[in-house]
Design an enzyme around this catalytic site. Structure first.
Site, PDB file in Angstrom:
ATOM      1  N   VAL A   1       0.740  -1.215  -0.061  1.00  0.00           N
ATOM      2  CA  VAL A   1      -0.119   0.085  -0.104  1.00  0.00           C
ATOM      3  C   VAL A   1       0.949   1.183  -0.162  1.00  0.00           C
ATOM      4  CG1 VAL A   1      -1.683   1.259   1.295  1.00  0.00           C
ATOM      5  CG2 VAL A   1      -1.944  -1.230   1.197  1.00  0.00           C
TER       6      VAL A   1
ATOM      7  N   ALA B   1      -2.985 -15.153  23.617  1.00  0.00           N
ATOM      8  CA  ALA B   1      -3.463 -15.187  24.987  1.00  0.00           C
ATOM      9  C   ALA B   1      -3.052 -16.677  25.894  1.00  0.00           C
ATOM     10  CB  ALA B   1      -5.040 -15.003  24.915  1.00  0.00           C
TER      11      ALA B   1
ATOM     12  N   HIS C   1     -15.514 -43.613  16.942  1.00  0.00           N
ATOM     13  CA  HIS C   1     -15.945 -43.454  15.401  1.00  0.00           C
ATOM     14  C   HIS C   1     -17.451 -43.283  15.319  1.00  0.00           C
ATOM     15  CE1 HIS C   1     -16.562 -44.431  11.252  1.00  0.00           C
ATOM     16  NE2 HIS C   1     -17.968 -45.285  11.501  1.00  0.00           N
TER      17      HIS C   1
HETATM   18  P1  FAD Z   1      -3.262  -7.394  27.055  1.00  0.00           P
HETATM   19  O1  FAD Z   1      -4.338  -8.515  26.920  1.00  0.00           O
HETATM   20  O2  FAD Z   1      -3.107  -6.682  25.810  1.00  0.00           O
HETATM   21  O3  FAD Z   1      -3.631  -6.898  28.263  1.00  0.00           O
HETATM   22  C1  FAD Z   1      -2.763  -5.897  28.807  1.00  0.00           C
HETATM   23  C2  FAD Z   1      -3.526  -4.966  29.694  1.00  0.00           C
HETATM   24  O4  FAD Z   1      -2.722  -3.910  30.433  1.00  0.00           O
HETATM   25  C3  FAD Z   1      -4.363  -4.122  28.925  1.00  0.00           C
HETATM   26  O5  FAD Z   1      -5.854  -4.303  29.267  1.00  0.00           O
HETATM   27  C4  FAD Z   1      -3.886  -2.672  29.204  1.00  0.00           C
HETATM   28  O6  FAD Z   1      -5.082  -1.646  29.422  1.00  0.00           O
HETATM   29  C5  FAD Z   1      -3.173  -2.720  30.442  1.00  0.00           C
HETATM   30  N1  FAD Z   1      -2.190  -1.836  30.505  1.00  0.00           N
HETATM   31  C6  FAD Z   1      -1.051  -1.531  29.817  1.00  0.00           C
HETATM   32  N2  FAD Z   1      -0.398  -0.557  30.447  1.00  0.00           N
HETATM   33  C7  FAD Z   1      -0.958  -0.248  31.578  1.00  0.00           C
HETATM   34  C8  FAD Z   1      -0.377   0.494  32.637  1.00  0.00           C
HETATM   35  N3  FAD Z   1       0.752   1.268  32.657  1.00  0.00           N
HETATM   36  N4  FAD Z   1      -1.001   0.525  33.910  1.00  0.00           N
HETATM   37  C9  FAD Z   1      -2.143  -0.062  33.881  1.00  0.00           C
HETATM   38  N5  FAD Z   1      -2.696  -1.046  32.942  1.00  0.00           N
HETATM   39  C10 FAD Z   1      -1.913  -0.961  31.654  1.00  0.00           C
HETATM   40  N6  FAD Z   1      -4.897 -14.631  21.180  1.00  0.00           N
HETATM   41  C11 FAD Z   1      -5.013 -15.730  20.906  1.00  0.00           C
HETATM   42  O7  FAD Z   1      -4.488 -16.489  21.838  1.00  0.00           O
HETATM   43  N7  FAD Z   1      -6.318 -16.279  20.486  1.00  0.00           N
HETATM   44  C12 FAD Z   1      -7.380 -15.438  19.914  1.00  0.00           C
HETATM   45  O8  FAD Z   1      -8.196 -16.214  19.281  1.00  0.00           O
HETATM   46  C13 FAD Z   1      -6.908 -14.161  19.622  1.00  0.00           C
HETATM   47  N8  FAD Z   1      -7.583 -13.347  19.007  1.00  0.00           N
HETATM   48  C14 FAD Z   1      -7.302 -11.971  18.951  1.00  0.00           C
HETATM   49  C15 FAD Z   1      -8.099 -11.065  18.366  1.00  0.00           C
HETATM   50  C16 FAD Z   1      -7.824  -9.767  17.986  1.00  0.00           C
HETATM   51  C17 FAD Z   1      -8.713  -8.991  17.451  1.00  0.00           C
HETATM   52  C18 FAD Z   1      -6.646  -9.355  18.782  1.00  0.00           C
HETATM   53  C19 FAD Z   1      -6.347  -7.846  18.590  1.00  0.00           C
HETATM   54  C20 FAD Z   1      -5.847 -10.084  19.533  1.00  0.00           C
HETATM   55  C21 FAD Z   1      -6.103 -11.376  19.601  1.00  0.00           C
HETATM   56  N9  FAD Z   1      -5.200 -12.323  20.385  1.00  0.00           N
HETATM   57  C22 FAD Z   1      -5.665 -13.643  20.274  1.00  0.00           C
HETATM   58  C23 FAD Z   1      -4.134 -12.041  20.985  1.00  0.00           C
HETATM   59  C24 FAD Z   1      -4.295 -11.890  22.280  1.00  0.00           C
HETATM   60  O9  FAD Z   1      -5.358 -10.837  22.537  1.00  0.00           O
HETATM   61  C25 FAD Z   1      -3.029 -11.245  23.137  1.00  0.00           C
HETATM   62  O10 FAD Z   1      -2.163 -12.144  22.717  1.00  0.00           O
HETATM   63  C26 FAD Z   1      -3.343 -11.256  24.588  1.00  0.00           C
HETATM   64  O11 FAD Z   1      -4.195 -10.392  25.031  1.00  0.00           O
HETATM   65  C27 FAD Z   1      -2.099 -10.913  25.423  1.00  0.00           C
HETATM   66  O12 FAD Z   1      -2.259 -10.928  26.788  1.00  0.00           O
HETATM   67  P2  FAD Z   1      -1.674  -9.710  27.753  1.00  0.00           P
HETATM   68  O13 FAD Z   1      -2.204 -10.218  29.046  1.00  0.00           O
HETATM   69  O14 FAD Z   1      -0.032  -9.928  27.452  1.00  0.00           O
HETATM   70  O15 FAD Z   1      -1.954  -8.390  27.297  1.00  0.00           O
HETATM   71  P1  NAD Z   2       0.007 -10.795  11.806  1.00  0.00           P
HETATM   72  O1  NAD Z   2       1.608 -10.853  12.175  1.00  0.00           O
HETATM   73  O2  NAD Z   2      -0.716 -12.145  12.306  1.00  0.00           O
HETATM   74  O3  NAD Z   2      -0.061 -10.396  10.268  1.00  0.00           O
HETATM   75  C1  NAD Z   2       0.224  -8.982   9.962  1.00  0.00           C
HETATM   76  C2  NAD Z   2       0.242  -9.193   8.407  1.00  0.00           C
HETATM   77  O4  NAD Z   2       0.409  -7.977   7.695  1.00  0.00           O
HETATM   78  C3  NAD Z   2       1.356 -10.284   8.012  1.00  0.00           C
HETATM   79  O5  NAD Z   2       1.373 -11.065   7.002  1.00  0.00           O
HETATM   80  C4  NAD Z   2       2.490  -8.928   7.498  1.00  0.00           C
HETATM   81  O6  NAD Z   2       3.261  -9.616   6.317  1.00  0.00           O
HETATM   82  C5  NAD Z   2       1.440  -8.008   6.752  1.00  0.00           C
HETATM   83  N1  NAD Z   2       2.044  -6.616   6.658  1.00  0.00           N
HETATM   84  C6  NAD Z   2       2.776  -5.956   7.620  1.00  0.00           C
HETATM   85  N2  NAD Z   2       3.047  -4.765   7.014  1.00  0.00           N
HETATM   86  C7  NAD Z   2       2.174  -4.697   5.771  1.00  0.00           C
HETATM   87  C8  NAD Z   2       1.940  -3.710   5.047  1.00  0.00           C
HETATM   88  N3  NAD Z   2       2.405  -2.569   5.120  1.00  0.00           N
HETATM   89  N4  NAD Z   2       0.998  -3.692   3.781  1.00  0.00           N
HETATM   90  C9  NAD Z   2       0.629  -5.013   3.862  1.00  0.00           C
HETATM   91  N5  NAD Z   2       0.715  -5.963   4.649  1.00  0.00           N
HETATM   92  C10 NAD Z   2       1.547  -5.685   5.724  1.00  0.00           C
HETATM   93  O7  NAD Z   2      -0.697  -9.630  12.735  1.00  0.00           O
HETATM   94  P2  NAD Z   2      -2.302  -9.434  13.043  1.00  0.00           P
HETATM   95  O8  NAD Z   2      -3.054 -10.189  12.089  1.00  0.00           O
HETATM   96  O9  NAD Z   2      -2.083  -7.690  12.974  1.00  0.00           O
HETATM   97  O10 NAD Z   2      -2.453  -9.992  14.339  1.00  0.00           O
HETATM   98  C11 NAD Z   2      -1.627  -9.450  15.283  1.00  0.00           C
HETATM   99  C12 NAD Z   2      -1.307 -10.517  16.310  1.00  0.00           C
HETATM  100  O11 NAD Z   2      -2.372 -10.837  17.336  1.00  0.00           O
HETATM  101  C13 NAD Z   2      -1.017 -11.916  15.834  1.00  0.00           C
HETATM  102  O12 NAD Z   2       0.385 -11.919  15.559  1.00  0.00           O
HETATM  103  C14 NAD Z   2      -1.557 -12.646  16.794  1.00  0.00           C
HETATM  104  O13 NAD Z   2      -0.434 -13.134  17.567  1.00  0.00           O
HETATM  105  C15 NAD Z   2      -2.481 -12.061  17.541  1.00  0.00           C
HETATM  106  N6  NAD Z   2      -3.852 -12.622  17.064  1.00  0.00           N
HETATM  107  C16 NAD Z   2      -4.154 -13.889  17.313  1.00  0.00           C
HETATM  108  C17 NAD Z   2      -5.119 -14.325  16.845  1.00  0.00           C
HETATM  109  C18 NAD Z   2      -5.329 -15.851  17.181  1.00  0.00           C
HETATM  110  O14 NAD Z   2      -4.800 -16.401  17.810  1.00  0.00           O
HETATM  111  N7  NAD Z   2      -6.564 -16.587  16.717  1.00  0.00           N
HETATM  112  C19 NAD Z   2      -6.374 -13.762  16.330  1.00  0.00           C
HETATM  113  C20 NAD Z   2      -6.025 -12.251  16.112  1.00  0.00           C
HETATM  114  C21 NAD Z   2      -4.913 -11.917  16.646  1.00  0.00           C
END
Ligand code: FAD
Ligand code: NAD
Length: 479
Positions: free
Chosen positions: A245, A327, A451
């Protein structure tokens, strides 16, 4: 006088809240500082995962899949539903209800375990002091024997498509569209791009995914990734690889995106654009200058295998540190650091962390891909069996995809398991258990599988590594 805790956790996501609960279970006086305000305007635990990540995205994936099935698949079963109606408001409200139920549940667990939930922002200072700025009121200084940093991650921004959460959104905005965009652009064919792209495609959006890299899902076994690409394309995701992009220009209700690929320059207009190009550790404001904690070259907090930072008594876990941003990885690190603090023998097996993409079919894997094993030069064997040979999958109308094992030829040990198919997120757990127990593929071959079940394809793929699968034609091994 400042209040003193045994353990202060900064961040109440899956890493932080689990660390806090486990520390409290182990008898420590524990506080968890969390600054998040949810979309209802209330303080909320659960982090990215429960509020704007794993849970709401899965709620929408499930709802949109049901809609898709009613639209496309029910008639195969002889079920007519008449004219289908999409009530997006109800769908989004259902998602919000699930989020509130789960995040409220964490607050209850904190109460039950006597974890103090400190609502506000935490900052690590020198000597394990923590500056705590409550949501209301004056900053206080807290002291702790141990501090766990669990502040998580935030989306990566790209200057060519600045997020405004209206027309150009990140994953959080993509969970909240008030109507189904007619034309939806997605930058990044990673986990978020594919999951949220699928949600809106099922609900009727015409979805174009622009991915900078030439290889689809480079971290996934490429035999699986290639088949996944075929399936997603069949479902209507228009995935462009090698697409960079170069700019975006917003109008009142649309955005014009320019990008280049092998064929030259292109321009396309979308009603909405999701930017999903990865996430970065969220360290802003987390560390005072004299905190003493080291960051690595990619700005992750530097930790050892048991999540110790360079400062004794200070730990960091989850998306803040190396390893996959998942997570379940954060959760297990949360448990581990609490147990390390308690002097217990504990570990996370980083070689057996599963990955799942919750598309349909799902993609799931654990351990090494065939490409990784080939690169190592060690002799290996593979077994691949399609779900098309599975009675349960056919009965469910879910026969796309396959199970694949990668096995060490010399030791017979399972090195990796890769699944594209129905319930892949559940099936892959059999690979996790195999890796954890150091199973040989023969162990799996000699087990009895119920099965009819999808797991029979796991069994058959195990048998296929030695040309013993029954329900697929394999060339016979010479005696
Ligand atoms: P977080 O969940 O990011 O939590 C950190 C918290 O710390 C936040 O609530 C923030 O407000 C708080 N915080 C930050 N700084 C401060 C501070 N200075 N003081 C007080 N509080 C603070 N992972 C999976 O395994 N399966 C999935 O299906 C999946 N789906 C996802 C879908 C989406 C759309 C996204 C965005 C992520 C997904 N992930 C998934 C990734 C997953 O959400 C993260 O890996 C996970 O939440 C990380 O956990 P964490 O505890 O490290 O941080
Ligand atoms: P990702 O790393 O999975 O994918 C990002 C993609 O964007 C890559 O394929 C990368 O090559 C591409 N990319 C990077 N810069 C770009 C650009 N300028 N133009 C076009 N493509 C570009 O990251 P995500 O999808 O943003 O998710 C973030 C993280 O959240 C993941 O790494 C994952 O760990 C976590 N997550 C996990 C789940 C799950 O476990 N099911 C679901 C959602 C998110």
């Amino acid at each position: 006088m400042s209040e003193k805790y045994d353990v202060i956790v900064i961040g109440g996501g899956p890493g932080g809240y689990v660390a806090a609960i486990r520390a409290a279970q182990l008898g420590y006086k524990t506080a968890c500082i969390e600054k998040r305000i949810n979309k209802q305007g209330d303080p909320a635990l659960g982090g990215t995962c429960l509020n704007v990540g794993c849970i709401p995205s899965k709620a929408l994936l499930d709802s949109s899949w049901k809609y898709h099935e009613a639209e496309e698949a029910f008639s195969d079963h002889g079920i007519g539903v008449g004219k289908l109606n999409l009530d997006l408001d109800t769908m989004l409200q259902r998602k919000d209800k699930i989020v509130l139920q789960l995040t409220g549940g964490i607050a209850q667990l904190f109460k039950a375990n006597k974890v103090d939930w400190l609502q506000g922002t935490g900052q690590l200072k020198a000597n394990k002091q923590v500056a705590f700025k409550p949501l209301e009121g004056d900053e206080q200084t807290l002291e702790a024997e141990n501090v766990v940093l669990a502040a998580g991650s935030v989306p990566i921004d790209i200057p060519v498509a600045e997020v405004d959460q209206q027309i150009i959104v990140d994953s959080t905005g993509a969970l909240e569209f008030a109507s189904v965009p007619k034309k939806l652009g997605v930058i990044g064919a990673g986990v978020i791009g594919l999951e949220l792209g699928s949600v809106w495609a099922r609900l009727g959006s015409q979805v174009t995914v622009l991915e900078a890299v030439d290889t689809f899902l480079p971290a996934v076994d490429q035999q699986i990734a290639k088949e996944a690409m075929k399936q997603f394309t069949k479902q209507g995701l228009d995935i462009h690889l090698g697409a960079r992009v170069t700019g975006s220009k917003k109008n009142k209700n649309s955005v014009r995106v320019t990008y280049t690929d092998g064929d030259g320059e292109h321009e396309e207009t979308f009603d909405r654009l999701i930017v999903a190009v990865g996430r970065r550790p969220y360290t802003e404001g987390l560390l005072s200058q004299d905190a003493g904690v080291t960051l690595d070259e990619r700005n992750f907090i530097y930790v050892d295998n048991q999540c110790r930072t360079d400062v004794p008594g200070v730990y960091a876990i989850g998306d803040l540190v190396r390893g996959p941003a998942l997570a379940h990885k954060a959760i297990e690190e949360g448990v581990m650091v609490a147990e390390v603090i308690a002097g217990e023998h504990t570990q996370v097996n980083y070689d057996a962390v599963p990955g799942v993409i919750y598309t349909h079919p799902e993609v799931a894997w654990v351990g090494k891909t065939e490409e990784e094993v080939k690169e190592s030069g060690e002799p290996y064997k593979t077994g691949v069996v399609p779900f098309a040979a599975n009675g349960r999958a056919l009965a469910a109308g879910e026969s796309a995809g396959m199970v694949k094992f990668v096995v060490d030829e010399k030791s017979d040990r399972v090195l990796g398991m890769h699944v594209l198919g129905p319930q892949a997120s559940e099936l892959v757990q059999q690979g996790v258990i195999s890796l954890e127990f150091g199973a040989s593929i023969e162990d799996l071959q000699l087990m009895v599988f119920g099965h009819p079940s999808l797991s029979e394809t796991v069994h058959e793929a195990a048998l296929a590594t030695d040309y013993k699968a029954i329900h697929v034609a394999q060339r016979r091994r010479k005696k």
